[in-house]
Design a protein around this motif. Sequence first.
Motif, PDB file in Angstrom:
ATOM      1  N   TYR A 111       0.814  -1.223   0.000  1.00  0.00           N
ATOM      2  CA  TYR A 111       0.000   0.000   0.000  1.00  0.00           C
ATOM      3  C   TYR A 111       0.843   1.267   0.000  1.00  0.00           C
ATOM      4  N   GLY A 166      -9.340   9.911  -2.800  1.00  0.00           N
ATOM      5  CA  GLY A 166      -8.198  10.122  -3.670  1.00  0.00           C
ATOM      6  C   GLY A 166      -6.999   9.314  -3.200  1.00  0.00           C
ATOM      7  N   GLU A 167      -5.840   9.604  -3.745  1.00  0.00           N
ATOM      8  CA  GLU A 167      -4.636   8.838  -3.429  1.00  0.00           C
ATOM      9  C   GLU A 167      -4.365   8.832  -1.921  1.00  0.00           C
ATOM     10  N   SER A 168      -4.031   7.654  -1.419  1.00  0.00           N
ATOM     11  CA  SER A 168      -3.737   7.484   0.000  1.00  0.00           C
ATOM     12  C   SER A 168      -2.750   6.343   0.125  1.00  0.00           C
ATOM     13  N   TRP A 169      -1.821   6.468   1.043  1.00  0.00           N
ATOM     14  CA  TRP A 169      -0.739   5.493   1.132  1.00  0.00           C
ATOM     15  C   TRP A 169      -0.621   4.915   2.535  1.00  0.00           C
ATOM     16  N   ALA A 209       0.510  -2.839  -7.434  1.00  0.00           N
ATOM     17  CA  ALA A 209      -0.567  -2.160  -6.713  1.00  0.00           C
ATOM     18  C   ALA A 209      -1.546  -3.169  -6.129  1.00  0.00           C
ATOM     19  N   TYR A 229     -10.200   3.977  -3.387  1.00  0.00           N
ATOM     20  CA  TYR A 229      -9.554   5.137  -2.755  1.00  0.00           C
ATOM     21  C   TYR A 229     -10.553   6.296  -2.775  1.00  0.00           C
ATOM     22  N   ARG A 268      -9.930   1.108  -8.618  1.00  0.00           N
ATOM     23  CA  ARG A 268      -9.089   2.056  -7.883  1.00  0.00           C
ATOM     24  C   ARG A 268      -9.852   3.310  -7.453  1.00  0.00           C
ATOM     25  N   GLU A 322       3.454   4.300  -1.231  1.00  0.00           N
ATOM     26  CA  GLU A 322       3.649   5.080  -2.441  1.00  0.00           C
ATOM     27  C   GLU A 322       4.835   4.519  -3.216  1.00  0.00           C
TER      28      GLU A 322
END
Length: 481
Positions: A73, A94-97, A80, A91, A87, A75
Motif C-alpha cells: 500500500y 483520492g490517493e492514499s498510502w 498495486a 480510494y 481504484r 507510495e
Amino acid sequence: MRKLCLCLAAAFLLPLLCTLAGCAEGDAARSRYEIDAVYDGGVLTAALDFTYYNDTESSEMTSLRFNLFGNAYREGAVYAPVSPAFRASAYYNGESWGEMNVLSVSPCAAWEVCGEDENILRVDLVAGVFPGESAQLRIEYELRLAEVDHRTGITRGGTVNLGNFYPVLCVYDARDGFYECVYSSNGDPFYSACADYRVTLTADADYTVAASGEEVSSTVSGGRATRVYALQNARDFAFVLGRSLRVAAGQVDGVAVSYYYTNDPSAEKTLALLCESVAYFGHTFGDYPYKTYSAVQTGFCYGGMEYPGLVLLSDSLTGADYGYTAVHETAHQWWYAAVGSNQVENAWMDEGLAEYSSVLFYEAHPAYGLTREGLVSAARSAYGAYYTVWNQVFGAVDTSMDRPLGEYGEYEYVAIAYNKGLLLFDTLRDALGEDRFLRGLRAYYAACAGRIALPEELAAAWNNGAARGIVLSFVDGTAVL
C-alpha cells in the motif's frame, strides 16, 4: 475472495493431475505467532514474538523469510493492491498510502527488507535450526493504514480492516526454498502454512472488534480496551474494528457465529444464512475447524474476503448478491482456511471449490431461490462470452488454470478461477455421480485439513477409496473414467 460480477467467466478444461497422492498426517508442533498490537489513529504499532518450528524432513534453516503484505500500500509500490477497474471507488478520498515499517529484529545475525517490491523481510539466524528444533524471534514493526476500501485500510464507512497486518512466514519448499509472495490486484496473493496464534489488541474502548480467534480476556482502562485472542492451527489472523458495528449472535453445532453489521435491515436473516451454511458445510464436508465464526459488513471494493474464522462482506452489496457472497466466504473456511493451497498459482483450487460449494448449498436450500441449473448456466454463459470476446480481440485464448496471478488480466482471472472452477466440479460431479463426488470431497477434507494440498492430492481423493473402481484422469480438457 468473492469478486463482484464485472466478471467474464470460464469453461471447463480440466488440467488436474491424476497422481495418486495423499496428505501427511498433522504435526504435533507448529510455529507460533504471539502479537501485541496497539491501534491508534490509523497506525498499528506491534511486536511479534515468533517461534519458528522446523517441520521439514532434512533441511537446516539458517535464515527465514517473511511476507510484508502491508508494504503493497506504500507510495511507489511496483505491484498495486487495487486493480485499475476498482481504484477510483476503493480510494474514496483520492490517493492514499500506507506501509509496513520493520523497526527491529532480535536476536539475529542480520536482517533486511528486500524482495521484488520491498515485500520480504529476510532474517539471518544466530544459529542453524535443524528439523524438529525451534527458534525465537522478536520483530517490532509499525503499520500505517491507507484510506482505502480494501483488506488493510481505513474504510469509507469508518471501519478499520486489519487483514494481513503482520509479517507472515513464507512457505518453505525443500526444492525451491522460501516462496515469496508478490502482491497482485488479482485474487488473493497469499500462501501460508498453519500456525498457532495468541494476539493482543489494544484500541479505543468504543471500538467493536471482530476477530479471527476466540476472545479469551478483555480489560478496559483509561478509555482503552485490551483484548486477547487465541486461534490454533490457522494460516492467517485478521481483525475488523468499527465504532458503529452492531452484532447479531447465534450458535450452530457448537460453533459461536457472530454477524457484525453497520446497515443491514435483515441482520437476523443474514445471521440465519451464515448459521445454515456453517451447518451444511460441516455436515457435508467435515466439522468446522474453529470455535468461532464471524462475518463483518465493512468497506471492501470487491465482494468479500476470507480469513480463518473471519470473513469480510462488502457493504456495497445488497440482496441476493450479499447472501451469495456470505455463503461463498463461509465455504472458504473449508477450502482455504482448513485445506490450504497455493492461491498464487492454483487459485481455482479454493475459489472454484468455494463457488461450487455455494451451488451445493443453494441446491439443498431451495427457499433462497437459487438453483444448481441457474448458477451453472450463468457460469457457462459468462465463460462463453469471455471465450468468444477474447478469441476475437486477442486471438487464441489461454484457458490454463495453473498460472500465477500476475499472468492474468482481471476478467480473465475471474473467468478461470471462479467460473471455470465451478464448471469443472459440476462436470466431475456428473461424471462420478452424486455419492462418489461428495465422498471424494469428504476424503479430501479429512486428509488435508491443516495442510497445503496439491492439485494431484485433490484428484487422489477420487482415485482412492472415494471412487473405488474408477480411475480419474484428464485428457485435453475432458474427464476420462
